[in-house]
Design a protein around this motif. Structure first.
Motif, PDB file in Angstrom:
ATOM      1  N   ALA A   1      -0.793  -7.973 -17.886  1.00  0.00           N
ATOM      2  CA  ALA A   1       0.060  -9.152 -17.699  1.00  0.00           C
ATOM      3  C   ALA A   1       0.288  -9.463 -16.235  1.00  0.00           C
ATOM      4  N   PHE A   2       0.106  -8.478 -15.360  1.00  0.00           N
ATOM      5  CA  PHE A   2       0.361  -8.692 -13.935  1.00  0.00           C
ATOM      6  C   PHE A   2      -0.781  -9.452 -13.280  1.00  0.00           C
ATOM      7  N   ASP A   3      -0.422 -10.367 -12.396  1.00  0.00           N
ATOM      8  CA  ASP A   3      -1.383 -10.941 -11.465  1.00  0.00           C
ATOM      9  C   ASP A   3      -1.258 -10.110 -10.196  1.00  0.00           C
ATOM     10  N   TRP A   4      -2.200  -9.246  -9.939  1.00  0.00           N
ATOM     11  CA  TRP A   4      -2.028  -8.222  -8.904  1.00  0.00           C
ATOM     12  C   TRP A   4      -1.920  -8.785  -7.495  1.00  0.00           C
ATOM     13  N   PRO A   5      -2.691  -9.802  -7.110  1.00  0.00           N
ATOM     14  CA  PRO A   5      -2.452 -10.390  -5.776  1.00  0.00           C
ATOM     15  C   PRO A   5      -1.032 -10.938  -5.624  1.00  0.00           C
ATOM     16  N   LEU A   6      -0.542 -11.620  -6.667  1.00  0.00           N
ATOM     17  CA  LEU A   6       0.817 -12.152  -6.618  1.00  0.00           C
ATOM     18  C   LEU A   6       1.838 -11.023  -6.586  1.00  0.00           C
ATOM     19  N   LEU A   7       1.601  -9.967  -7.358  1.00  0.00           N
ATOM     20  CA  LEU A   7       2.524  -8.836  -7.382  1.00  0.00           C
ATOM     21  C   LEU A   7       2.577  -8.150  -6.024  1.00  0.00           C
ATOM     22  N   ALA A   8       1.435  -8.040  -5.350  1.00  0.00           N
ATOM     23  CA  ALA A   8       1.402  -7.413  -4.025  1.00  0.00           C
ATOM     24  C   ALA A   8       2.226  -8.219  -3.019  1.00  0.00           C
TER      25      ALA A   8
ATOM     26  N   LEU B   1       1.254 -17.441   1.647  1.00  0.00           N
ATOM     27  CA  LEU B   1       0.385 -16.710   0.718  1.00  0.00           C
ATOM     28  C   LEU B   1       0.921 -16.806  -0.709  1.00  0.00           C
ATOM     29  N   LEU B   2       2.238 -16.698  -0.856  1.00  0.00           N
ATOM     30  CA  LEU B   2       2.855 -16.801  -2.173  1.00  0.00           C
ATOM     31  C   LEU B   2       2.599 -18.175  -2.788  1.00  0.00           C
ATOM     32  N   ILE B   3       2.823 -19.222  -2.010  1.00  0.00           N
ATOM     33  CA  ILE B   3       2.634 -20.585  -2.521  1.00  0.00           C
ATOM     34  C   ILE B   3       1.160 -20.868  -2.788  1.00  0.00           C
ATOM     35  N   THR B   4       0.294 -20.394  -1.889  1.00  0.00           N
ATOM     36  CA  THR B   4      -1.146 -20.595  -2.072  1.00  0.00           C
ATOM     37  C   THR B   4      -1.644 -19.908  -3.338  1.00  0.00           C
ATOM     38  N   ARG B   5      -1.132 -18.687  -3.584  1.00  0.00           N
ATOM     39  CA  ARG B   5      -1.527 -17.993  -4.804  1.00  0.00           C
ATOM     40  C   ARG B   5      -1.071 -18.763  -6.037  1.00  0.00           C
TER      41      ARG B   5
ATOM     42  N   LEU C   1       4.732 -10.235  -3.739  1.00  0.00           N
ATOM     43  CA  LEU C   1       6.135 -10.094  -4.117  1.00  0.00           C
ATOM     44  C   LEU C   1       6.701  -8.740  -3.705  1.00  0.00           C
ATOM     45  N   ALA C   2       5.875  -7.696  -3.790  1.00  0.00           N
ATOM     46  CA  ALA C   2       6.326  -6.360  -3.375  1.00  0.00           C
ATOM     47  C   ALA C   2       6.621  -6.336  -1.875  1.00  0.00           C
ATOM     48  N   LEU C   3       5.769  -6.977  -1.085  1.00  0.00           N
ATOM     49  CA  LEU C   3       6.018  -7.061   0.356  1.00  0.00           C
ATOM     50  C   LEU C   3       7.286  -7.850   0.646  1.00  0.00           C
ATOM     51  N   MET C   4       7.493  -8.935  -0.108  1.00  0.00           N
ATOM     52  CA  MET C   4       8.695  -9.733   0.075  1.00  0.00           C
ATOM     53  C   MET C   4       9.945  -8.914  -0.263  1.00  0.00           C
ATOM     54  N   MET C   5       9.866  -8.101  -1.318  1.00  0.00           N
ATOM     55  CA  MET C   5      11.005  -7.282  -1.714  1.00  0.00           C
ATOM     56  C   MET C   5      11.342  -6.254  -0.637  1.00  0.00           C
ATOM     57  N   LEU C   6      10.311  -5.572  -0.121  1.00  0.00           N
ATOM     58  CA  LEU C   6      10.539  -4.568   0.926  1.00  0.00           C
ATOM     59  C   LEU C   6      11.147  -5.201   2.171  1.00  0.00           C
ATOM     60  N   LEU C   7      10.623  -6.349   2.559  1.00  0.00           N
ATOM     61  CA  LEU C   7      11.151  -7.036   3.736  1.00  0.00           C
ATOM     62  C   LEU C   7      12.576  -7.517   3.469  1.00  0.00           C
TER      63      LEU C   7
END
Length: 378
Positions: free
Chosen positions: A14-21, A297-301, A23-29
């Motif tokens: 179910a995950f879109d892995w590029p999008l998840l990556a 990158l988020l919007i482009t994805r 989002l993970a960077l956004m969460m850490l930041l």
């Protein structure tokens, strides 16, 4: 055992892995900046960690729902949202001069937040049903569907959320086939209106002048944007202090947890609406550019998912969710830097708040659902 393995593989798929990556960077930041904004790891830091965890599981759950089922939820979800907004109108709770919350007995909710998803969901369903035969009357009907929640939310008053709902819905209408030529006159009217506002600002911003269809606090926000120094210790305080923080960060920033404006409590609402001022002061221009690249990158994805969607509904929803992210970022950074009036819009995945993160989690889950969906052969 085989069923468990199959379910696990389906859940991971179910995950879109590029999008998840991204989002993970956004969460850490976001958590890094939140620690600096609160000055450590107090209850707000713990609450935000919990909010991210809840938003993640909500995103995952939504990602497991295929687009055809999302379409079936569109009409009842929209109707429920309108009913709850009417409930706010007649029996809502007032806080800080705004009636935006509805007490259901077991808890308090803000129905306007759910409309950020419900409105584009409804309009995407509508245009999917009329695919290939969209008429002018269909666009007028879609505008009515959009105008009802927009008017109810703006009346609360909550102009920031109303604009986000309007933008998300209007993106669906535009992507549904609305001609760009029809928007040119509206754009010209907007440019002329903005020029007139700037030219006549000294006259129309006088205390005895009332603006039709706008509350006094909304008038003050616009006038403060045009001239923050007119009320430096009142309405202009937010804008002036945030601009000082952003400018004092310079090119390289003052360093992590070294921001003076934030740690000396000069930046108001530094964990929510003005968290970008905290970030820009500590990480400078380079950090700001890096954050904007992440958002790009988020919007482009999201737009890439929209381009590859297998249905009209998927294309419209993915495009709308992507543009909603863009509007969040544009409006928040615009108001922090003094380009736009202060309207109370959070910065995605950075600002403190459970409701906003829930909405962003649902939007991300919808993008993932559309990304991995493959219709079965008949």
């Amino acid at each position: 055992m085989k069923r468990i393995i199959d379910w696990g593989m389906k859940a991971l798929a179910a995950f879109d892995w590029p999008l998840l990556a991204i989002l993970a960077l956004m969460m850490l930041l976001g958590m890094t900046v939140m620690q600096s904004a609160v000055g450590g790891t107090d209850w707000r830091f713990a609450d935000q960690s919990r909010n991210f965890l809840i938003a993640f599981f909500v995103m995952w759950a939504v990602a497991l729902v295929p687009p055809p089922q999302l379409m079936r939820l569109a009409v009842p979800f929209y109707i429920l949202g309108i009913v709850l907004l009417l409930g706010v109108e007649f029996a809502g709770e007032t806080s800080k001069g705004a009636t935006r919350w509805l007490n259901l007995g077991f808890g308090r909710i803000q129905p306007s937040e759910m409309m950020k998803i419900a409105v584009p969901l409804m309009l995407a369903w509508y245009f999917h049903r009329h695919k290939g035969k969209v008429r002018i009357l269909d666009f007028l009907a879609a505008l009515v569907l959009l105008a009802i929640p927009f008017g109810l939310i703006a009346k609360q008053p909550d102009l920031g959320t109303a604009l986000l709902v309007f933008t998300a819905g209007f993106c669906v209408i535009y992507l549904g086939g609305l001609s760009f030529k029809l928007l040119v006159p509206l754009m010209l009217v907007g440019v002329v209106g903005l020029g007139a506002l700037i030219h006549y600002e000294p006259k129309i911003c006088q205390p005895d002048v009332s603006w039709v269809m706008l509350h006094d606090y909304q008038k003050h926000r616009v006038c403060t944007l045009l001239d923050p120094t007119s009320d430096p210790l009142g309405k202009g305080f937010h804008t002036i202090q945030s601009m000082i923080a952003v400018g004092s960060g310079g090119v390289y920033g003052k360093g992590y947890m070294q921001g003076t404006q934030s740690h000396l409590d000069f930046i108001p609402e530094r964990t929510t609406d003005f968290i970008f001022a905290v970030y820009a002061e500590e990480f400078g221009l380079y950090g700001g550019v890096m954050l904007l690249v992440l958002y790009a990158l988020l919007i482009t994805r999201g737009l890439s998912i929209a381009a590859r969607a297998r249905s009209q509904f998927g294309r419209l929803m993915a495009g709308s969710m992507s543009m909603m992210f863009f509007v969040y970022v544009f409006v928040n950074i615009g108001m922090v830097t003094g380009v736009l009036p202060v309207v109370g819009v959070p910065l995605p995945f950075m600002s403190y708040g459970g409701t906003a993160l829930m909405t962003l989690g649902i939007a991300s889950g919808i993008l993932m659902s559309i990304s991995h969906y493959r219709p079965k052969d008949p």
